[in-house]
Design a protein around this motif. Structure first.
Motif, PDB file in Angstrom:
ATOM      1  N   ALA A  47      -7.808 -15.829  32.984  1.00 43.98           N
ATOM      2  CA  ALA A  47      -7.576 -15.514  31.574  1.00 43.98           C
ATOM      3  C   ALA A  47      -6.687 -14.280  31.396  1.00 43.98           C
ATOM      4  CB  ALA A  47      -8.905 -15.325  30.853  1.00 43.98           C
ATOM      5  N   LEU A  48      -7.106 -13.165  31.963  1.00 49.13           N
ATOM      6  CA  LEU A  48      -6.331 -11.929  31.804  1.00 49.13           C
ATOM      7  C   LEU A  48      -4.979 -11.999  32.506  1.00 49.13           C
ATOM      8  CD1 LEU A  48      -6.164  -9.090  30.673  1.00 49.13           C
ATOM      9  CD2 LEU A  48      -7.387  -8.254  32.692  1.00 49.13           C
ATOM     10  N   PRO A  49      -4.905 -12.491  33.750  1.00 49.72           N
ATOM     11  CA  PRO A  49      -3.586 -12.612  34.387  1.00 49.72           C
ATOM     12  C   PRO A  49      -2.614 -13.464  33.580  1.00 49.72           C
ATOM     13  CG  PRO A  49      -5.313 -12.853  36.025  1.00 49.72           C
ATOM     14  CD  PRO A  49      -5.998 -12.840  34.685  1.00 49.72           C
ATOM     15  N   LEU A  50      -3.109 -14.541  32.993  1.00 53.47           N
ATOM     16  CA  LEU A  50      -2.241 -15.413  32.197  1.00 53.47           C
ATOM     17  C   LEU A  50      -1.710 -14.693  30.971  1.00 53.47           C
ATOM     18  CD1 LEU A  50      -1.043 -18.214  31.654  1.00 53.47           C
ATOM     19  CD2 LEU A  50      -3.180 -18.809  30.489  1.00 53.47           C
ATOM     20  N   ALA A  51      -2.592 -14.023  30.243  1.00 53.07           N
ATOM     21  CA  ALA A  51      -2.181 -13.318  29.029  1.00 53.07           C
ATOM     22  C   ALA A  51      -1.174 -12.214  29.346  1.00 53.07           C
ATOM     23  CB  ALA A  51      -3.399 -12.745  28.319  1.00 53.07           C
ATOM     24  N   LEU A  52      -1.453 -11.435  30.370  1.00 56.47           N
ATOM     25  CA  LEU A  52      -0.549 -10.345  30.743  1.00 56.47           C
ATOM     26  C   LEU A  52       0.783 -10.880  31.260  1.00 56.47           C
ATOM     27  CD1 LEU A  52      -2.732  -7.644  32.542  1.00 56.47           C
ATOM     28  CD2 LEU A  52      -1.503  -7.431  30.375  1.00 56.47           C
ATOM     29  N   GLY A  53       0.703 -11.919  32.074  1.00 54.05           N
ATOM     30  CA  GLY A  53       1.924 -12.482  32.633  1.00 54.05           C
ATOM     31  C   GLY A  53       2.869 -12.983  31.557  1.00 54.05           C
ATOM     32  N   ILE A  54       2.322 -13.679  30.565  1.00 53.29           N
ATOM     33  CA  ILE A  54       3.167 -14.189  29.480  1.00 53.29           C
ATOM     34  C   ILE A  54       3.697 -13.045  28.626  1.00 53.29           C
ATOM     35  CG2 ILE A  54       3.192 -15.584  27.374  1.00 53.29           C
ATOM     36  CD1 ILE A  54       1.172 -17.433  28.701  1.00 53.29           C
ATOM     37  N   ALA A  55       2.844 -12.068  28.324  1.00 54.24           N
ATOM     38  CA  ALA A  55       3.257 -10.929  27.494  1.00 54.24           C
ATOM     39  C   ALA A  55       4.437 -10.193  28.110  1.00 54.24           C
ATOM     40  CB  ALA A  55       2.079  -9.979  27.287  1.00 54.24           C
ATOM     41  N   ILE A  56       4.397 -10.000  29.412  1.00 52.82           N
ATOM     42  CA  ILE A  56       5.472  -9.266  30.091  1.00 52.82           C
ATOM     43  C   ILE A  56       6.666 -10.178  30.363  1.00 52.82           C
ATOM     44  CG2 ILE A  56       6.085  -8.044  32.213  1.00 52.82           C
ATOM     45  CD1 ILE A  56       3.185  -7.022  32.283  1.00 52.82           C
ATOM     46  N   GLY A  57       6.405 -11.400  30.779  1.00 53.31           N
ATOM     47  CA  GLY A  57       7.490 -12.318  31.082  1.00 53.31           C
ATOM     48  C   GLY A  57       8.363 -12.630  29.885  1.00 53.31           C
ATOM     49  N   ARG A  58       7.774 -12.700  28.703  1.00 52.68           N
ATOM     50  CA  ARG A  58       8.556 -13.004  27.506  1.00 52.68           C
ATOM     51  C   ARG A  58       9.546 -11.886  27.166  1.00 52.68           C
ATOM     52  NH1 ARG A  58       9.405 -18.065  27.081  1.00 52.68           N
ATOM     53  NH2 ARG A  58       7.746 -19.325  26.167  1.00 52.68           N
ATOM     54  N   ILE A  59       9.259 -10.689  27.597  1.00 58.65           N
ATOM     55  CA  ILE A  59      10.224  -9.600  27.385  1.00 58.65           C
ATOM     56  C   ILE A  59      11.489  -9.891  28.181  1.00 58.65           C
ATOM     57  CG2 ILE A  59      10.642  -7.129  27.662  1.00 58.65           C
ATOM     58  CD1 ILE A  59       7.637  -6.684  27.331  1.00 58.65           C
ATOM     59  N   GLY A  60      11.311 -10.437  29.384  1.00 59.22           N
ATOM     60  CA  GLY A  60      12.466 -10.831  30.182  1.00 59.22           C
ATOM     61  C   GLY A  60      13.271 -11.920  29.509  1.00 59.22           C
TER      62      GLY A  60
END
Length: 238
Positions: free
Chosen positions: A102-115
């Motif tokens: 849950a947390l890895p997915l949320a963080l990964g998307i939050a940061i990846g979308r900045i890219g």
């Protein structure tokens, strides 16, 4: 720095943040389903996610009148879910195994979308034209909705709420976190799709509208059929 470089940089940062989230959860003393650590499980997850990412990403590109190959984070998510459910069915695994993601997915998307935001027009994740003051010109002279940042902020908010729930030992959130993040992701992604220039598939709905609804429906069903446990076993929260 080029948009491609920044995209790659934030992709790497997203993976590192996801790994750090897994480590942090383990340091909190939480115990997750052991089946989710098995090599065949991980292999099925990686294969399904990779296939889904390119299948849905490329299909959306073609439906939008563009050629080429593309990836999609939502496609990866859907592909991973299908692959794991098939693996669990074939291996006779009946326990739910997604909680630790849950947390890895949320963080990964939050940061990846900045890219994705820094990648600009080449990434084809920008929004439709807007007159709003926070519209962004990605290089073609048109101010557009920075939908990448909308999604990034939304997922960062979920990550924050989830962290607070873990710190407060909220058993329901910890146990059902994966389905909660899926429901949240599907709902917010469905809304942002109305602000993207993608080709429609059914009426005003794009491929990702339909995929978002599918992810949301899956999450709702899983939450509805979850046990009503209000606290984890003592050893899981020690």
């Amino acid at each position: 720095m080029s948009g491609a470089f920044l995209h790659t940089f934030f992709d790497i940062l997203a993976w590192l943040a996801a790994a750090a989230a897994l480590y942090w959860l383990s340091r909190r003393g939480l115990q997750f389903a052991s089946q989710s650590f098995a090599l065949p499980y991980v292999a099925a997850l990686v294969f399904g996610a990779g296939l889904g990412a390119y299948l849905f990403g490329s299909a959306n590109l073609w439906l939008s009148g563009q050629s080429g190959i593309a990836r999609s984070v939502e496609g990866a998510l859907a592909g991973g879910i299908v692959a794991i459910e098939l693996y669990k069915w074939s291996a006779g695994v009946t326990v739910r195994t997604g909680a630790r993601f849950a947390l890895p997915l949320a963080l990964g998307i939050a940061i990846g979308r900045i890219g994705c935001y820094f990648a600009g027009l080449d990434d084809f994740t920008y929004g439709t034209p807007t007159a709003l003051p926070f519209g962004h010109d990605f290089g073609d002279g048109v101010r557009r909705h920075p939908v990448q940042l909308y999604e990034s902020a939304a997922m960062a908010l979920f990550a924050l709420v989830y962290v607070l729930a873990v710190l407060n030992r909220n058993a329901f959130t910890i146990t059902n976190g994966f389905y909660l993040v899926l429901a949240y992701y599907g709902a917010q992604r469905f809304l942002w799709e109305f602000l993207k220039p993608y080709g429609t598939l059914v009426g005003p709905l794009t491929l990702f509208h339909l995929l978002s609804l599918a992810v949301l429906l899956y999450a709702v069903v899983m939450l509805a059929t979850a046990s009503k446990t209000r606290r984890l076993q003592k050893e899981s929260l020690a």
